[in-house]
Design a protein around this motif. Structure first.
Motif, mmCIF file in Angstrom:
data_model
loop_
_atom_site.group_PDB
_atom_site.id
_atom_site.type_symbol
_atom_site.label_atom_id
_atom_site.label_comp_id
_atom_site.label_asym_id
_atom_site.label_seq_id
_atom_site.Cartn_x
_atom_site.Cartn_y
_atom_site.Cartn_z
ATOM 1 N N HIS A 1 -10.395 -3.736 -5.495
ATOM 2 C CA HIS A 1 -9.872 -2.721 -6.408
ATOM 3 C C HIS A 1 -8.337 -2.691 -6.389
ATOM 4 O O HIS A 1 -7.684 -2.677 -7.436
ATOM 5 C CB HIS A 1 -10.435 -1.345 -6.029
ATOM 6 C CG HIS A 1 -9.843 -0.223 -6.801
ATOM 7 N ND1 HIS A 1 -10.142 0.010 -8.120
ATOM 8 C CD2 HIS A 1 -8.957 0.732 -6.440
ATOM 9 C CE1 HIS A 1 -9.464 1.058 -8.544
ATOM 10 N NE2 HIS A 1 -8.741 1.522 -7.535
ATOM 11 N N MET A 2 -7.773 -2.690 -5.189
ATOM 12 C CA MET A 2 -6.321 -2.556 -5.070
ATOM 13 C C MET A 2 -5.578 -3.831 -5.481
ATOM 14 O O MET A 2 -4.431 -3.766 -5.878
ATOM 15 C CB MET A 2 -5.934 -2.137 -3.648
ATOM 16 C CG MET A 2 -6.389 -0.724 -3.306
ATOM 17 S SD MET A 2 -5.980 0.531 -4.550
ATOM 18 C CE MET A 2 -4.208 0.474 -4.538
ATOM 19 N N SER B 1 -10.046 -3.738 -1.179
ATOM 20 C CA SER B 1 -9.109 -4.840 -1.446
ATOM 21 C C SER B 1 -9.265 -5.364 -2.869
ATOM 22 O O SER B 1 -8.268 -5.626 -3.552
ATOM 23 C CB SER B 1 -9.327 -5.985 -0.466
ATOM 24 O OG SER B 1 -9.027 -5.572 0.832
ATOM 25 N N CYS C 1 0.818 -1.216 0.000
ATOM 26 C CA CYS C 1 0.000 0.000 0.000
ATOM 27 C C CYS C 1 0.852 1.266 0.000
ATOM 28 O O CYS C 1 0.468 2.270 -0.593
ATOM 29 C CB CYS C 1 -0.956 -0.002 1.193
ATOM 30 S SG CYS C 1 -2.081 -1.420 1.159
ATOM 31 N N ARG D 1 -5.090 -3.135 -9.091
ATOM 32 C CA ARG D 1 -4.175 -1.997 -9.301
ATOM 33 C C ARG D 1 -2.742 -2.328 -8.899
ATOM 34 O O ARG D 1 -1.802 -1.919 -9.566
ATOM 35 C CB ARG D 1 -4.649 -0.779 -8.495
ATOM 36 C CG ARG D 1 -5.980 -0.181 -8.879
ATOM 37 C CD ARG D 1 -5.893 0.583 -10.148
ATOM 38 N NE ARG D 1 -4.812 1.536 -10.094
ATOM 39 C CZ ARG D 1 -4.903 2.789 -10.452
ATOM 40 N NH1 ARG D 1 -6.025 3.250 -10.902
ATOM 41 N NH2 ARG D 1 -3.855 3.582 -10.384
ATOM 42 N N ALA D 2 -2.576 -3.042 -7.792
ATOM 43 C CA ALA D 2 -1.232 -3.334 -7.264
ATOM 44 C C ALA D 2 -0.688 -4.679 -7.736
ATOM 45 O O ALA D 2 0.404 -5.070 -7.343
ATOM 46 C CB ALA D 2 -1.258 -3.288 -5.741
#
Length: 101
Positions: free
Chosen positions: A78-79, A76, A55, A82-83
């Motif tokens: 979404h990320m 979570s 993060c 993205r991550a």
């Protein structure tokens, strides 16, 4: 007599070539087993460690108490995309974040 020498020479060459092939395949097997041992003994990171690393890579990580469980599930999902996190990583992170509520 020359024919016998040729047969012996060809046989010897095939024998040596066969030994090289066997040697290479056993080296590959040894390398694969070393890799498997390294994977087996990898230290697993906790959800808190993963949260801190993943993060904070792109932004300041919010406090785990900033959101409720439902919000963390949405964030979570979404990320994770993205991550580029694995299912196992995001599950650990989400469990850590929910534990603060």
């Amino acid at each position: 007599m020359k024919t016998i020498h040729k047969i012996v020479l060809v046989s010897l060459m095939l024998f040596v070539a066969g030994g090289i092939i066997v040697s290479c395949s056993s080296t590959k097997d040894k390398y694969t087993s070393v890799t498997n041992v390294e994977e087996e003994f990898k230290i697993e990171k906790s959800g808190a460690q993963l949260w801190g690393e993943a993060c904070n890579r792109c932004h300041l990580a919010p406090s785990p108490a900033d959101y409720n469980d439902t919000d963390w599930e949405t964030i979570s999902l979404h990320m994770r995309v993205r991550a580029n996190l694995t299912e196992k990583e995001i599950t650990k992170i989400e469990a850590f974040l929910k534990s603060a509520n």
